[in-house]
Design an enzyme around this catalytic site. Structure first.
Site, PDB file in Angstrom:
ATOM      1  N   ASN A  75       0.868  -1.187   0.000  1.00 55.03           N
ATOM      2  CA  ASN A  75       0.000   0.000   0.000  1.00 55.03           C
ATOM      3  C   ASN A  75       0.903   1.235   0.000  1.00 55.03           C
ATOM      4  OD1 ASN A  75      -1.786   2.065   0.554  1.00 55.03           O
ATOM      5  ND2 ASN A  75      -2.266   1.384   2.646  1.00 55.03           N
TER       6      ASN A  75
ATOM      7  N   LYS B 243       0.117   4.257  -0.186  1.00 54.30           N
ATOM      8  CA  LYS B 243      -0.517   5.439   0.441  1.00 54.30           C
ATOM      9  C   LYS B 243      -0.298   6.667  -0.456  1.00 54.30           C
ATOM     10  CE  LYS B 243       0.245   3.266   4.857  1.00 54.30           C
ATOM     11  NZ  LYS B 243       0.177   3.380   6.285  1.00 54.30           N
TER      12      LYS B 243
ATOM     13  N   HIS C 207      -9.376   0.674   5.044  1.00 57.45           N
ATOM     14  CA  HIS C 207      -8.070   0.866   5.689  1.00 57.45           C
ATOM     15  C   HIS C 207      -8.247   1.768   6.913  1.00 57.45           C
ATOM     16  CE1 HIS C 207      -3.958   2.206   6.387  1.00 57.45           C
ATOM     17  NE2 HIS C 207      -3.603   1.099   5.771  1.00 57.45           N
TER      18      HIS C 207
ATOM     19  N   GLU D  89      -6.637   4.178   8.008  1.00 62.76           N
ATOM     20  CA  GLU D  89      -6.509   5.630   7.757  1.00 62.76           C
ATOM     21  C   GLU D  89      -7.791   6.174   7.154  1.00 62.76           C
ATOM     22  OE1 GLU D  89      -2.775   5.326   5.651  1.00 62.76           O
ATOM     23  OE2 GLU D  89      -1.852   4.739   7.553  1.00 62.76           O
TER      24      GLU D  89
ATOM     25  N   GLU E   1      -5.136  -5.461  10.588  1.00 66.65           N
ATOM     26  CA  GLU E   1      -4.118  -4.443  10.806  1.00 66.65           C
ATOM     27  C   GLU E   1      -4.401  -3.704  12.108  1.00 66.65           C
ATOM     28  OE1 GLU E   1      -2.231  -3.156   6.857  1.00 66.65           O
ATOM     29  OE2 GLU E   1      -4.038  -1.973   7.105  1.00 66.65           O
TER      30      GLU E   1
ATOM     31  N   GLY F 228       2.520   1.970  10.751  1.00 66.43           N
ATOM     32  CA  GLY F 228       3.416   3.114  10.594  1.00 66.43           C
ATOM     33  C   GLY F 228       4.121   3.517  11.883  1.00 66.43           C
TER      34      GLY F 228
ATOM     35  N   SER G 158       3.660  -2.496  10.261  1.00 72.07           N
ATOM     36  CA  SER G 158       5.113  -2.469  10.393  1.00 72.07           C
ATOM     37  C   SER G 158       5.779  -3.793  10.022  1.00 72.07           C
ATOM     38  CB  SER G 158       5.507  -2.026  11.814  1.00 72.07           C
ATOM     39  OG  SER G 158       5.004  -0.713  12.071  1.00 72.07           O
TER      40      SER G 158
HETATM   41  C1  PEP Z   1      -0.645  -0.155   6.048  1.00 71.42           C
HETATM   42  O1  PEP Z   1      -0.730   1.024   5.764  1.00 71.42           O
HETATM   43  O2  PEP Z   1      -1.519  -0.926   5.641  1.00 71.42           O
HETATM   44  C2  PEP Z   1       0.493  -0.586   6.859  1.00 71.42           C
HETATM   45  C3  PEP Z   1       0.475  -1.790   7.364  1.00 71.42           C
HETATM   46  O3  PEP Z   1       1.525   0.318   7.055  1.00 71.42           O
HETATM   47  P1  PEP Z   1       2.975   0.018   7.731  1.00 71.42           P
HETATM   48  O4  PEP Z   1       3.492  -1.241   7.092  1.00 71.42           O
HETATM   49  O5  PEP Z   1       3.794   1.224   7.406  1.00 71.42           O
HETATM   50  O6  PEP Z   1       2.723  -0.146   9.191  1.00 71.42           O
END
Ligand code: PEP
Length: 251
Positions: A9, A11, A96, A98, A168, A174, A214
């Site tokens: 992703n 973003k 997601h 976000e 997630e 992040g 992460s």
């Molecule tokens: C994501 O945005 O779906 C995500 C898992 O981000 P990160 O790997 O940066 O934590």
């Protein structure tokens, strides 16, 4: 045996030149790899058409990061399922964290988007996850159950063949904090049981459940070797070809 699916992703990162550079490096790097896993990249809308032409003939598949559920019309700033299909997308990330937490998306809205994606022929990557507050208050399972059941409300068992669920935990996205393999496995197993209760044990056995939060090349192997973890949704680490390829190698 379920397949492994690694999705990146991007973003709100990468203009056209940066997208072209990253995709070229991925194709070059993956060209030499023997991989059994499915690889998906989800660039921003503005790079989708370019990405579609660059990945043509490679093992990489294309996804978008969001869409709206209406067919077309006066929805300024929104993108429809048919626009994504005509840009070469096969997948779309929906729900997601976000989108839920910055843009206020509700379970009901996400459910409408999932239904529209499915009826249009797009495969949803449906994200769920608890916040740190929710985990610390001991309501993780309750939150996940609500998000899964409301997001999948009104869908048939057959629909599940084309849905990927991504667990997630919001506190791991992040932040550099990864759920431990045990913490992640526990929730993945819980989600599989929810699918079994609502649909069937066969559907639960088949559905792909990715972990996101992460994920990096050095923690991917242990996470991905858990029984109920079928892949990863990767944010930060997918922006560098070497680290995204490192995660694909770990799978
Ligand atoms: C994501 O945005 O779906 C995500 C898992 O981000 P990160 O790997 O940066 O934590």
């Amino acid at each position: 045996m379920r397949r492994k699916v690694i999705a990146g992703n991007w973003k709100m990162n990468n203009n056209l030149t940066e997208s072209q550079n990253l995709i070229s490096k991925l194709i070059e790097g993956l060209g030499k790899e023997k991989t059994n896993c499915e690889v998906i990249i989800c660039p921003p809308f503005t790079s989708l058409s370019l990405a579609a032409s660059l990945i043509s003939g490679s093992i990489i598949k294309l996804g978008a990061q969001n869409m709206y559920f209406e067919e077309n019309g006066a929805y300024t700033g929104e993108i429809s399922a048919s626009m994504l299909l005509s840009s070469g997308c096969e997948y779309v990330i929906l729900g997601h964290s976000e989108r839920r937490h910055i843009f206020g998306e509700t379970d009901d809205l996400i459910n409408k988007k999932i239904k529209k994606a499915l009826s249009s022929g797009l495969k949803p990557i449906f994200c769920v996850g608890e916040t740190l507050d929710e985990r610390e208050s001991g309501v993780t399972n309750e939150i996940i159950k609500r998000q899964v059941y409301e997001g999948l409300n009104g869908l048939s068992e057959k629909d599940l063949d084309t849905i990927i669920i991504a667990y997630e935990p919001v506190w791991a996205i992040g932040t550099g904090k990864t759920a431990t393999p045990n913490q992640a496995q526990e929730v993945h197993n819980f989600i599989r049981n929810l699918i079994s209760d609502k649909f069937s044990s066969a559907a639960a056995e088949k559905i792909i459940i990715q972990y996101g939060g992460s994920v990096k090349p050095d923690n991917a192997k242990e996470l991905l070797s858990q029984k109920d973890i079928d892949g990863a949704l990767v944010g930060g680490a997918c922006l560098k070809a070497e680290s995204f390829i490192g995660i694909i190698q770990a799978a």
